[in-house]
Write an enzyme that holds these catalytic residues in place. Structure first.
Site, PDB file in Angstrom:
ATOM      1  N   HIS A 110     -13.774 107.404 -11.652  1.00 32.03           N
ATOM      2  CA  HIS A 110     -15.125 106.898 -11.375  1.00 32.03           C
ATOM      3  C   HIS A 110     -15.721 107.570 -10.143  1.00 32.03           C
ATOM      4  O   HIS A 110     -15.462 107.157  -9.012  1.00 32.03           O
ATOM      5  CB  HIS A 110     -15.016 105.383 -11.152  1.00 32.03           C
ATOM      6  CG  HIS A 110     -16.319 104.671 -11.102  1.00 32.03           C
ATOM      7  ND1 HIS A 110     -16.464 103.368 -11.516  1.00 32.03           N
ATOM      8  CD2 HIS A 110     -17.549 105.041 -10.664  1.00 32.03           C
ATOM      9  CE1 HIS A 110     -17.715 102.981 -11.357  1.00 32.03           C
ATOM     10  NE2 HIS A 110     -18.397 103.986 -10.830  1.00 32.03           N
ATOM     11  N   HIS A 114     -19.474 109.681  -8.681  1.00 31.99           N
ATOM     12  CA  HIS A 114     -20.867 110.089  -8.902  1.00 31.99           C
ATOM     13  C   HIS A 114     -21.039 111.428  -8.195  1.00 31.99           C
ATOM     14  O   HIS A 114     -20.914 111.500  -6.972  1.00 31.99           O
ATOM     15  CB  HIS A 114     -21.825 109.039  -8.327  1.00 31.99           C
ATOM     16  CG  HIS A 114     -21.680 107.698  -8.989  1.00 31.99           C
ATOM     17  ND1 HIS A 114     -22.385 107.336 -10.111  1.00 31.99           N
ATOM     18  CD2 HIS A 114     -20.875 106.640  -8.705  1.00 31.99           C
ATOM     19  CE1 HIS A 114     -22.031 106.121 -10.492  1.00 31.99           C
ATOM     20  NE2 HIS A 114     -21.109 105.664  -9.656  1.00 31.99           N
ATOM     21  N   LEU A 115     -21.291 112.477  -8.980  1.00 26.98           N
ATOM     22  CA  LEU A 115     -21.423 113.809  -8.382  1.00 26.98           C
ATOM     23  C   LEU A 115     -22.876 114.220  -8.221  1.00 26.98           C
ATOM     24  O   LEU A 115     -23.159 115.267  -7.627  1.00 26.98           O
ATOM     25  CB  LEU A 115     -20.634 114.848  -9.191  1.00 26.98           C
ATOM     26  CG  LEU A 115     -19.120 114.604  -9.274  1.00 26.98           C
ATOM     27  CD1 LEU A 115     -18.419 115.738 -10.022  1.00 26.98           C
ATOM     28  CD2 LEU A 115     -18.494 114.428  -7.888  1.00 26.98           C
ATOM     29  N   HIS A 171     -20.603  98.457 -16.720  1.00 27.52           N
ATOM     30  CA  HIS A 171     -20.869  97.976 -15.362  1.00 27.52           C
ATOM     31  C   HIS A 171     -20.994  96.455 -15.433  1.00 27.52           C
ATOM     32  O   HIS A 171     -21.912  95.931 -16.058  1.00 27.52           O
ATOM     33  CB  HIS A 171     -22.158  98.620 -14.850  1.00 27.52           C
ATOM     34  CG  HIS A 171     -22.550  98.188 -13.493  1.00 27.52           C
ATOM     35  ND1 HIS A 171     -22.236  98.934 -12.373  1.00 27.52           N
ATOM     36  CD2 HIS A 171     -23.200  97.093 -13.059  1.00 27.52           C
ATOM     37  CE1 HIS A 171     -22.694  98.303 -11.310  1.00 27.52           C
ATOM     38  NE2 HIS A 171     -23.287  97.184 -11.698  1.00 27.52           N
ATOM     39  N   ASP A 230     -15.206 105.126  -7.054  1.00 32.69           N
ATOM     40  CA  ASP A 230     -16.651 104.877  -7.153  1.00 32.69           C
ATOM     41  C   ASP A 230     -17.392 105.647  -6.048  1.00 32.69           C
ATOM     42  O   ASP A 230     -18.342 105.139  -5.444  1.00 32.69           O
ATOM     43  CB  ASP A 230     -16.983 103.377  -7.085  1.00 32.69           C
ATOM     44  CG  ASP A 230     -18.415 103.093  -7.546  1.00 32.69           C
ATOM     45  OD1 ASP A 230     -19.107 104.024  -7.982  1.00 32.69           O
ATOM     46  OD2 ASP A 230     -18.836 101.918  -7.448  1.00 32.69           O
TER      47      ASP A 230
HETATM   48  O1  DOR Z   1     -22.658 101.002  -5.318  1.00 31.03           O
HETATM   49  C1  DOR Z   1     -22.811 101.605  -6.353  1.00 31.03           C
HETATM   50  N1  DOR Z   1     -23.381 102.806  -6.388  1.00 31.03           N
HETATM   51  N2  DOR Z   1     -22.407 101.030  -7.499  1.00 31.03           N
HETATM   52  C2  DOR Z   1     -22.699 101.568  -8.688  1.00 31.03           C
HETATM   53  O2  DOR Z   1     -22.307 101.000  -9.676  1.00 31.03           O
HETATM   54  C3  DOR Z   1     -23.521 102.798  -8.785  1.00 31.03           C
HETATM   55  C4  DOR Z   1     -23.385 103.590  -7.573  1.00 31.03           C
HETATM   56  C5  DOR Z   1     -24.394 104.695  -7.448  1.00 31.03           C
HETATM   57  O3  DOR Z   1     -24.668 105.406  -8.428  1.00 31.03           O
HETATM   58  O4  DOR Z   1     -24.886 104.910  -6.331  1.00 31.03           O
END
Ligand code: DOR
Length: 434
Positions: free
Chosen positions: A58, A60-61, A177, A303
């Site tokens: 998990h 986010h790039l 989610h 995350d």
């Molecule tokens: O805190 C978060 N940031 N939770 C998420 O589910 C998405 C993520 C984001 O994309 O910034």
């Protein structure tokens, strides 16, 4: 590429059950020997641990779309420095990863950067709107094994059921989610005494648990595979524990911030602690640790959610949710969950921690070639770390383009020394390899 021998380390490989001091010889991209032999370049890593490269389910790039916050090159560099050899980037890019074109773009950019393997997560619904299904079939044909609208829930039970039904065709996984949105309108932090004191709208634990319960029921009925992301409450741990007993095909992950930090961090309104789902209470932290210890929660996943300083460094109400995690996850796990010399007071033994950071996530997502099996013939995807080295997190020194680490300024114990991807250094002596 000539042979390399890592000498004298503790080799911890949950996939084979190996935990012993040995040399690991790597040649031609694969492990050729685990034992007493040596060949080629000898690197003395006495006192270190050699483990399978870490696997993050998990991250986010941010590319395409928010390259000011992160790029695939910077995010995968951060991953390699954190000991990861494989990461699964989420679909909330712009454009959304809801069709084959974006999946191909992510795979190509990651390949070009060369820091670690990527296994993109496809969106469940077009544009993350929660209405029509995304192009699951064409993404599955490219090897996508997991679909998620992460950041946003699939609010409709009908759409979720349909997604699980389709995913089952490829034995793929839906990761929803877990947030019932009607319970979190305007919510800004965990609902509790502190949210009242601070005057911030509360985010009840039930918002997560109601959604997890719904999804478990749907997945169970269909015999489909469900993955629960970023478990944050004791109730969610209980629901998953019970579902596993019933035979539901569910896996789950927890993020380092959810097993170390509590809502007390929010007291000064520092937005670095704003995250979705929110930081909870000590009882929840303990329950998440318990879930990791007894296997209810399969994986530690970061995350990793970079946000550019001009957005994140705002007052609490304006700032987006999310925290960095790739460069600190291993050290936070070693410092907080695994005590020195595996004493009985730790929540996890070192092999359990390696399993949660590598073997279990790889297996849960059908990722071959990662997650262990450090044995002759296996791809040499490895991390070498010094479990005793102390260091202080300096957010300005991270490879990530963003700075929003909740662990900035903390002293941690455990440092990545080398990371190898198919026998090639991606990180050598703690630095990104050229
Ligand atoms: O805190 C978060 N940031 N939770 C998420 O589910 C998405 C993520 C984001 O994309 O910034």
């Amino acid at each position: 590429m000539s042979a390399i021998t890592l000498t004298g380390a503790r080799v911890v490989d949950p996939a084979t059950g190996r935990d012993e001091t040995a040399n690991v010889v790597v040649d031609g991209g694969v492990v050729t020997e685990v034992g007493q032999g040596s060949a080629g370049l000898r690197l003395d890593v006495d006192g270190c641990v050699v483990a399978p490269g870490l696997v993050d389910l998990h991250v986010h790039l941010r590319e395409p779309g928010s390259e000011d916050a992160e790029t695939i090159a910077s995010g995968t560099a951060a991953a390699a420095l954190g000991g990861f050899t494989a990461v699964c980037p989420m679909a909330n890019t712009a454009p959304v990863t809801d069709h084959a074109g974006v999946v191909e773009q992510v795979l190509r950019l990651a390949r070009e950067a060369g820091h670690c393997d990527t296994y993109p997560v496809g969106a469940v619904t077009r544009g993350l709107r929660g209405e029509e299904l995304a192009e699951l079939g064409t993404m599955a044909a490219l090897g996508v094994r997991c679909f998620s609208d992460d950041g946003l829930p699939v609010r409709s039970a009908r759409v979720m059921r349909r997604a699980l039904t389709y995913a089952r065709t490829w034995d793929a996984i839906i990761c929803n989610h877990a947030e019932e949105p009607t319970l979190t309108e305007d919510a800004e932090m965990n609902e509790g005494e502190l949210s009242s004191v601070l005057g911030l709208a509360g985010w009840p634990r039930e918002a997560e648990e109601v959604m997890v319960a719904r999804d478990l029921i749907l997945a169970h009925g269909l015999g489909a595979r469900l993955h629960v992301p970023h478990v944050s409450t004791a109730g969610t741990v209980d629901l998953i524990r019970r579902a596993k007993v019933l035979g539901t095909r569910v896996t789950a992950e927890a993020a380092p911030h959810h097993f170390t930090l509590t809502d007390a961090c929010v007291a000064d309104y520092d937005a670095v602690y704003k995250v979705n789902p929110p930081l909870r209470t000590m009882a929840d932290v303990d329950a998440v640790r318990g879930g990791l210890a007894d296997g209810t929660i399969d994986a530690i996943a970061t995350d990793h959610a970079p946000h550019a300083p001009e957005f994140k460094d705002q007052e609490w109400g304006q700032a987006p949710c999310g925290m960095l995690g790739l460069e600190t996850a291993l050290a936070v796990t070693l410092t907080e969950l695994v005590r020195a010399a595996d004493d009985a007071a730790g929540d996890l033994t070192l092999p359990q921690a390696v399993a949660a950071l590598s073997t279990n996530p790889a297996r849960s997502r059908d990722i071959a070639g990662h997650g262990g099996g450090i044995e002759p013939g296996a791809p040499a995807n490895l991390v070498v770390f010094d479990p005793a080295q102390r260091w202080t997190v300096d957010a300005t020194q991270l490879a990530s383009r963003s700075r929003n680490s909740p662990f900035a300024g903390r002293e941690l114990t455990g440092k990545v020394v080398h990371t190898l991807l198919r026998g090639r250094f991606t990180v050598r002596d703690g630095r990104l390899a050229g």
